[in-house]
Design an enzyme around this catalytic site. Structure first.
Site, PDB file in Angstrom:
ATOM      1  N   ALA A  70      22.237  20.446  43.885  1.00 23.99           N
ATOM      2  CA  ALA A  70      23.001  21.205  43.352  1.00 23.99           C
ATOM      3  C   ALA A  70      23.277  21.003  41.965  1.00 23.99           C
ATOM      4  CB  ALA A  70      24.210  21.865  43.882  1.00 23.99           C
ATOM      5  N   GLN A 162      28.388  24.656  48.730  1.00 22.29           N
ATOM      6  CA  GLN A 162      29.192  24.290  49.955  1.00 22.29           C
ATOM      7  C   GLN A 162      29.261  25.827  50.849  1.00 22.29           C
ATOM      8  OE1 GLN A 162      30.857  21.592  50.641  1.00 22.29           O
ATOM      9  NE2 GLN A 162      30.880  20.520  48.564  1.00 22.29           N
ATOM     10  N   SER A 179      22.283  23.083  47.394  1.00 20.54           N
ATOM     11  CA  SER A 179      22.191  21.673  47.843  1.00 20.54           C
ATOM     12  C   SER A 179      21.816  21.448  49.138  1.00 20.54           C
ATOM     13  CB  SER A 179      23.389  20.885  47.632  1.00 20.54           C
ATOM     14  OG  SER A 179      23.216  19.520  47.968  1.00 20.54           O
ATOM     15  N   ALA A 180      20.829  20.498  49.490  1.00 20.71           N
ATOM     16  CA  ALA A 180      20.555  20.412  50.926  1.00 20.71           C
ATOM     17  C   ALA A 180      21.315  19.483  51.649  1.00 20.71           C
ATOM     18  CB  ALA A 180      19.023  19.677  50.954  1.00 20.71           C
ATOM     19  N   HIS A 181      21.943  18.388  50.976  1.00 25.51           N
ATOM     20  CA  HIS A 181      22.786  17.404  51.770  1.00 25.51           C
ATOM     21  C   HIS A 181      24.248  17.837  52.193  1.00 25.51           C
ATOM     22  CE1 HIS A 181      25.506  15.499  48.896  1.00 25.51           C
ATOM     23  NE2 HIS A 181      24.693  16.087  48.077  1.00 25.51           N
ATOM     24  N   THR A 214       7.204  15.529  40.374  1.00 26.98           N
ATOM     25  CA  THR A 214       6.547  15.658  41.555  1.00 26.98           C
ATOM     26  C   THR A 214       7.397  16.420  42.576  1.00 26.98           C
ATOM     27  OG1 THR A 214       4.987  13.635  41.126  1.00 26.98           O
ATOM     28  CG2 THR A 214       5.153  14.761  43.571  1.00 26.98           C
ATOM     29  N   CYS A 293      31.980  13.631  43.448  1.00 31.16           N
ATOM     30  CA  CYS A 293      31.374  13.302  42.082  1.00 31.16           C
ATOM     31  C   CYS A 293      32.566  13.009  41.120  1.00 31.16           C
ATOM     32  CB  CYS A 293      30.779  14.508  41.392  1.00 31.16           C
ATOM     33  SG  CYS A 293      29.342  15.125  42.191  1.00 31.16           S
TER      34      CYS A 293
END
Length: 350
Positions: A70, A162, A179-181, A214, A293
Site C-alpha cells: 500500500a 485496512q 495491501s496483501a499482508h 519484475t 510505520c
C-alpha cells in the site's frame, strides 16, 4: 514458555492457509512473466488471470496495477497524479503525506472524521482519504466524501489497506491503495486500482508502464487466495474491550465514531505508551503504539494531534487490533494485563 498473545494484526497478520499454499504452488512453477519463452508465457498467463479475478472481487472495471504494498501504491497514486493540486486529509498514512509534499490539508473533527461539506469546489485536484484510519480505526464516510469530490470536479484516492475486500470501492473511488499482508496475504505485494490511467504519469517498466520491477507472481497469487477467504466480524469482541477499558479508567479513542470492528486505540492516563508496551511485552502480549510505520518514532501521533489531542495525551495511547485467529480469551488476557498496569500506576501516583 507461554505463547504470545498477538493483538497487532493491523500492523501485519498471519498468512492464511490458502495464501501459503498458493505462494508455495507458484514458487514451484514460477518464471519471469516478462520472458518470451514458454515458462515466462505461462507465468504471464497466471498473472493476468489473477489480475482479472482480483478485479472481479472488487467489481472493478478499471486497471489493476500490482505493487510492493500500500505504501508504494499511495506513492504512485499521489506523487504521479496528473491533477494540478493535491489535497490530503490530516490523518492520512505517512506514505501518503510524504508523497503529497506541501499539499493542502483537509481537517478532521475531534473524532477524526472528514466533513464532506468542507470539501467544496476542489477543481483540478487529487483528494486522498484513508477509508479506515490505521491508528484509531475511524471509518470515513467515503460515499459522501466521494460525492463531494466528484461534484467539486476532483479525483478521489482511497487508502483501503485496512479494509476487507469490498465492491463498494468501485462505486466511490477513482484510485484505491491496497495491501496483501494486512488481509492475510504475503508481505511485499499490494495493488493500486485505477479507474483511468490518464490520471497518472507513467514511469516506464512493467505494470502497464506505471511500475518498474519484475512482477511478484507468487505474491499476487497468495494475495488473491487470501482475499477470497472470509474475515470474521469482531464487532462484539471490540465492544467488550471498549467497555472493559472504560470500566478500568481508560479512554477509548474516537469513542462514538464509526470504527473498524478489529481496531481500537486506548489511552491509559498517566502511563506512557512506551512503558505500557514494555509491560505488555513482558507479559507476552503484543500490541503497538500507533501505526507500525510510525510506532518506532518518538514523535507524537499526527493523527491524534489532528483530532485536537495534546502531545502529552497522545503519548499515553496504545493500539489493539484483531485478526482471523483472535479469541475472546486473548482479549480477556489483555484486559487483565491492562488493569494490572493501570492499578500499579495509580498506586505509584498515590
Amino acid at each position: 514458555m507461554a505463547e504470545t498473545t498477538y493483538l497487532d494484526h493491523a500492523a501485519t497478520t498471519p498468512m492464511t492457509a490458502g495464501a501459503r499454499a498458493a505462494v508455495a504452488d507458484a514458487m514451484a512453477d514460477w518464471a519471469n512473466p516478462s520472458s518470451p519463452h514458454a515458462a515466462g508465457r505461462a507465468a504471464r498467463a497466471a498473472l493476468e488471470a489473477a489480475r482479472a479475478r482480483f478485479a472481479d472481487v472488487y467489481a472493478w472495471r478499471g486497471e489493476v496495477l500490482f505493487t510492493s504494498g500500500a505504501s508504494e501504491s499511495l506513492s504512485i497514486g499521489v506523487a504521479r497524479t496528473m491533477r494540478a493540486r493535491r489535497i490530503v486529509s490530516a490523518v492520512e498514512h505517512d506514505a501518503a503525506l510524504r508523497a503529497a509534499g506541501n499539499a493542502e490539508t483537509l481537517p478532521v473533527d475531534a473524532l477524526g472524521r472528514v466533513d464532506p461539506a468542507a470539501i467544496g469546489d476542489v477543481g483540478d485536484a487529487l483528494v486522498a482519504v484513508q477509508w479506515c484510519n490505521s491508528e484509531t480505526g475511524v471509518i470515513q464516510p467515503i460515499a459522501e466524501i466521494s460525492a463531494a469530490v466528484r461534484a467539486g470536479g476532483g479525483t478521489l484516492l482511497v487508502d483501503a489497506a485496512q479494509m476487507p475486500a469490498s465492491a463498494a470501492l468501485a462505486q466511490h473511488a477513482d484510485l484505491v491503495a491496497l495491501s496483501a499482508h494486512k488481509r492475510g496475504g504475503p508481505p511485499g505485494v499490494g495493488a493500486l486500482l485505477v479507474r483511468d490511467l490518464a490520471v497518472l504519469r507513467p514511469s516506464g517498466g512493467q505494470e502497464r508502464g506505471y511500475r518498474a520491477g519484475t512482477e511478484n507472481v507468487p505474491g499476487v497469487l497468495g494475495y488473491l487466495a487470501a482475499i477470497a477467504e472470509p474475515e470474521p466480524d469482531h464487532a462484539g469482541l471490540r465492544a467488550y474491550l471498549d467497555d472493559a477499558i472504560r470500566r478500568s479508567g481508560g479512554e477509548v479513542v474516537a469513542d462514538g465514531a464509526q470504527r473498524h470492528p478489529a481496531i481500537g486505540s486506548y489511552r491509559m492516563p498517566g502511563v506512557a505508551a512506551a512503558a505500557q508496551l514494555i509491560r505488555f511485552d513482558l507479559d507476552r502480549i503484543a500490541v503497538s503504539a500507533g501505526s507500525a510505520c510510525a510506532s518506532g518514532s518518538l514523535k507524537p501521533s499526527h493523527v491524534l494531534r489532528a483530532m485536537g489531542w495534546s502531545e502529552e495525551r497522545t503519548r499515553e495511547v496504545v493500539r489493539v487490533s484483531f485478526g482471523r485467529t483472535t479469541t475472546r480469551a486473548e482479549v480477556e488476557r489483555f484486559v487483565a494485563a491492562w488493569r494490572g498496569v493501570a492499578k500499579a500506576a495509580r498506586r505509584i501516583a498515590a
